[in-house]
Design an enzyme around this catalytic site. Structure first.
Site, short mmCIF file in Angstrom:
data_model
loop_
_atom_site.label_atom_id
_atom_site.label_comp_id
_atom_site.label_asym_id
_atom_site.label_seq_id
_atom_site.Cartn_x
_atom_site.Cartn_y
_atom_site.Cartn_z
N PHE A 40 78.70 91.13 84.51
CA PHE A 40 80.14 91.09 84.23
C PHE A 40 80.96 91.67 85.38
CE2 PHE A 40 79.52 95.55 83.12
CZ PHE A 40 80.70 96.12 83.55
N LYS B 106 74.29 80.92 84.56
CA LYS B 106 74.59 81.55 83.26
C LYS B 106 75.40 82.81 83.56
CE LYS B 106 73.66 84.47 80.57
NZ LYS B 106 74.84 85.31 80.25
N GLU C 267 78.68 86.70 79.54
CA GLU C 267 79.48 86.24 78.40
C GLU C 267 80.68 87.17 78.15
OE1 GLU C 267 76.69 87.79 78.48
OE2 GLU C 267 76.02 88.64 76.57
N ARG C 268 80.72 88.32 78.89
CA ARG C 268 81.84 89.23 78.66
C ARG C 268 83.10 88.80 79.40
NH1 ARG C 268 79.13 95.12 79.15
NH2 ARG C 268 77.25 94.12 79.91
N SER D 291 71.55 94.73 84.94
CA SER D 291 70.97 96.07 84.75
C SER D 291 69.45 96.03 84.99
CB SER D 291 71.28 96.56 83.35
OG SER D 291 70.75 95.65 82.42
N CYS E 216 77.95 98.05 91.36
CA CYS E 216 76.56 98.47 91.61
C CYS E 216 76.46 99.26 92.89
CB CYS E 216 75.65 97.26 91.67
SG CYS E 216 76.01 96.23 93.08
N GLU F 220 72.27 105.55 85.39
CA GLU F 220 73.50 104.88 85.85
C GLU F 220 74.54 104.95 84.74
OE1 GLU F 220 73.37 100.53 86.10
OE2 GLU F 220 74.39 100.66 88.02
P1 NAD Z 1 73.42 93.15 81.99
O1 NAD Z 1 72.04 93.38 82.45
O2 NAD Z 1 73.83 93.66 80.66
O3 NAD Z 1 73.78 91.59 82.00
C1 NAD Z 1 73.51 90.78 83.12
C2 NAD Z 1 73.21 89.36 82.64
O4 NAD Z 1 72.04 89.39 81.83
C3 NAD Z 1 74.31 88.76 81.79
O5 NAD Z 1 74.46 87.40 82.13
C4 NAD Z 1 73.81 88.92 80.37
O6 NAD Z 1 74.23 87.90 79.51
C5 NAD Z 1 72.30 88.87 80.53
N1 NAD Z 1 71.59 89.74 79.57
C6 NAD Z 1 72.02 90.89 79.03
N2 NAD Z 1 71.08 91.40 78.21
C7 NAD Z 1 70.03 90.57 78.26
C8 NAD Z 1 68.74 90.56 77.64
N3 NAD Z 1 68.36 91.52 76.83
N4 NAD Z 1 67.91 89.54 77.92
C9 NAD Z 1 68.27 88.55 78.75
N5 NAD Z 1 69.49 88.50 79.36
C10 NAD Z 1 70.35 89.50 79.12
O7 NAD Z 1 74.37 93.76 83.16
P2 NAD Z 1 75.93 93.90 83.12
O8 NAD Z 1 76.29 95.01 82.20
O9 NAD Z 1 76.58 92.58 82.95
O10 NAD Z 1 76.23 94.35 84.63
C11 NAD Z 1 76.16 95.67 85.05
C12 NAD Z 1 74.81 96.00 85.63
O11 NAD Z 1 74.52 95.12 86.70
C13 NAD Z 1 74.74 97.40 86.23
O12 NAD Z 1 73.49 97.95 85.95
C14 NAD Z 1 74.90 97.14 87.71
O13 NAD Z 1 74.35 98.14 88.55
C15 NAD Z 1 74.16 95.87 87.85
N6 NAD Z 1 74.55 95.14 89.05
C16 NAD Z 1 73.69 95.14 90.08
C17 NAD Z 1 74.04 94.52 91.25
C18 NAD Z 1 73.10 94.50 92.40
O14 NAD Z 1 73.35 93.76 93.33
N7 NAD Z 1 72.02 95.26 92.41
C19 NAD Z 1 75.27 93.86 91.36
C20 NAD Z 1 76.13 93.88 90.27
C21 NAD Z 1 75.75 94.53 89.11
#
Ligand code: NAD
Length: 497
Positions: free
Chosen positions: A147, A171, A174-175, A224, A279, A381
């Site tokens: 997101f 994909k 969704e937020r 994450s 991130c 985090e």
């Molecule tokens: P998230 O892991 O909750 O979601 C990321 C994606 O995964 C979304 O599309 C979501 O729909 C999907 N998802 C969520 N839960 C899932 C599950 N249980 N099974 C399968 N798919 C699932 O992350 P977020 O809250 O959207 O984003 C923030 C996180 O992303 C933070 O931890 C941040 O550090 C990380 N991030 C990392 C980078 C990097 O380059 N390392 C860049 C941006 C964000």
């Protein structure tokens, strides 16, 4: 309330299941988004599979022409994209505009497809034998994005994957899915053939269907760490190529000789920009010595108190709301945990209220001092506007502390001492390092990625590593004898000796 549709084979497709999308500044649901099930993902896979044979054989220079037009459309629509990001994510318009710009730079890089895919050639590797490496597309690849950069992270992925001749299924989170959808539609307007780029919205069900589809050869994930690890494990178990970028805990080291005023300005932006939901955000300052720590606190406090917190879509704000009520609750629980563990809460942003936006998911800037490495607020985090100060006695101790952390995404050092900076760059176990640069996010023609539990997979995202990730090397060795001659069978392993 309008419902955001999937984009499959160039058509909008509505889902039966939907979820609410919020404006976090008002704390109100403003639209709904379709959530894909297995059948919808299969529809996208079928569209991509049908488009692949033609797209794969389209000359790279023609593929690049689509990207040049896409880049032009992105330039023309920067403000609309930034507004959509800000409306659903909550970040300020200026911050969203920066995100759009960094995304466009990835498209510019992908425009170089003919150069990027040129391959490697060696003449006369043996008598009348030439050899070359060809970089061929994988087929259908999918990207799952977070997101916090709803427009930029998809642009890290599909322009390059598509420039390399693949078909792509995105994909988005969704937020806050609207900006990704808007940008994908611009890609189709640029002349991309139907089915080459498809967007399916959704939650875990959609992601599981993408992991399970045998036609999908590679997965790019950003989000994450627990989800990154799950996708990496499940994807690679099925023989897919997976690149999964995860979470972070980024440390800035403040040396006693640093230019303190400039370091404070840099830290304010890096810790509180985008409400800490980056991130690469700096969430820990490691102060080398008590004197520099005390001086830092004295300078930070008035600046944090002066932060302008408000709706991201209003001009002149420094910090918008957190993305959802749940994210705000999560950050609040960390603040309570830090207080209970004995860290000193120098500034408490929990009581901030924004006039006219009382239901928004706002939180003011928080500052913890004397944080210890065993505390949860240090280890995990937080992803909110919470900066922790840890005090150590030497640069070596600072490096040891950073190296012992499970994450290794970004880090930086503030110093005037070249020797200290060089030692830090050499010894620190982190993928992206800044020297007097708080957010060392590599430009589009380098590649982005952390170490340790911040990245699962071998290659970093976008740039040169992205080209390698989205292509397979084929090594071809070819012999054309100059005149017909009989060659006897050779039983020794062929070599030039
Ligand atoms: P998230 O892991 O909750 O979601 C990321 C994606 O995964 C979304 O599309 C979501 O729909 C999907 N998802 C969520 N839960 C899932 C599950 N249980 N099974 C399968 N798919 C699932 O992350 P977020 O809250 O959207 O984003 C923030 C996180 O992303 C933070 O931890 C941040 O550090 C990380 N991030 C990392 C980078 C990097 O380059 N390392 C860049 C941006 C964000």
């Amino acid at each position: 309330m309008s419902v955001i549709a999937h984009l499959i084979n160039g058509e909008r497709v509505l889902g039966e299941r939907t979820a609410e999308v919020f404006d976090p500044s008002r704390g109100l649901a403003i639209r709904r988004v379709s959530l894909a099930d297995h059948a919808t993902v299969q529809q996208a896979v079928a569209a991509a599979a049908a488009a692949f044979p033609v797209w794969r054989n389209t000359p790279p220079a023609r593929r690049a022409q689509v990207l040049f037009r896409f880049k032009q459309l992105l330039d023309e629509h920067r403000d609309e994209i930034a507004r959509l990001i800000s409306e659903e994510h909550g970040k300020t318009l200026e911050d969203a505009a920066g995100e759009v710009q960094r995304g466009i730079e990835n498209v510019e890089y992908a425009c170089g497809a003919p150069e990027l895919l040129k391959g490697e050639y060696s003449r006369n590797v043996g008598p009348n034998i030439d050899a070359w490496s060809d970089f061929q597309p994988l087929g259908i690849v999918a990207g799952i994005t977070p997101f916090n950069f709803p427009a930029m992270v998809p642009l890290w992925m599909y322009p390059l994957a598509i420039a390399c001749g693949n078909c792509f299924i995105l994909k988005p989170s969704e937020r806050d899915p609207s900006s990704a959808m808007y940008v994908a539609e611009l890609m189709l307007q640029a002349g991309l053939p139907k089915g080459v780029l498809n967007v399916v919205h959704g939650d875990r069900a959609a992601v599981d269907a993408l992991i399970e589809a045998p036609e999908i050869k590679a997965l790019s994930f950003v989000g994450s760490t627990p989800v990154a690890e799950h996708i990496y494990t499940e994807g690679t178990r099925r023989g897919k190529r997976v690149q999964a970028l995860g979470g972070a805990k980024n440390h800035a080291v403040l040396m006693p000789d640093a230019d303190l005023d400039n370091a404070v300005s840099a830290l304010m932006g890096a810790a509180y920009g985008s409400c800490g939901e980056r991130c690469m955000a700096i969430s820990v300052v490691v102060c080398v010595g008590d004197q520099v720590a005390d001086a830092l606190v004295a300078k930070l406090v008035p600046q944090i108190q002066a932060l302008k917190v408000g709706a991201g879509t209003e001009c002149g704000m420094d910090m918008g709301p957190l993305v959802t009520a749940a994210q705000r609750e999560k950050v609040l629980s960390y603040i309570e945990d830090g207080v209970a563990a004995g860290a000193e809460l120098v500034l408490d942003g929990r009581n901030v209220s924004v006039v006219g936006h009382e239901q928004g998911f706002f939180l003011g800037g928080c500052l913890f001092d004397r944080v210890m490495p065993d505390m949860r607020i240090y280890r995990e985090e937080i992803f909110g506007p919470v900066l922790c100060i840890v005090r150590v006695g030497s640069l070596e101790q600072a490096i040891q502390l950073i190296n012992a952390h499970e994450y290794g995404n970004g880090t930086c050092i503030f110093t005037r001492d070249g020797e200290a900076a060089r030692l830090f760059c050499e010894e620190v176990e982190v993928g992206m390092v800044g020297v007097n640069v708080p957010l060392p996010v590599p430009v589009a023609y380098h590649s982005f990625g952390g170490w340790k539990r911040s990245l699962f997979g071998d290659l970093h995202a976008y740039g040169p590593d992205g080209v390698r990730f989205y292509t397979r090397r084929k090594a071809i060795t070819q012999k054309w004898p100059q005149r017909a001659s009989h060659e006897a069978a050779q039983f020794a392993f062929p070599s030039n000796r």
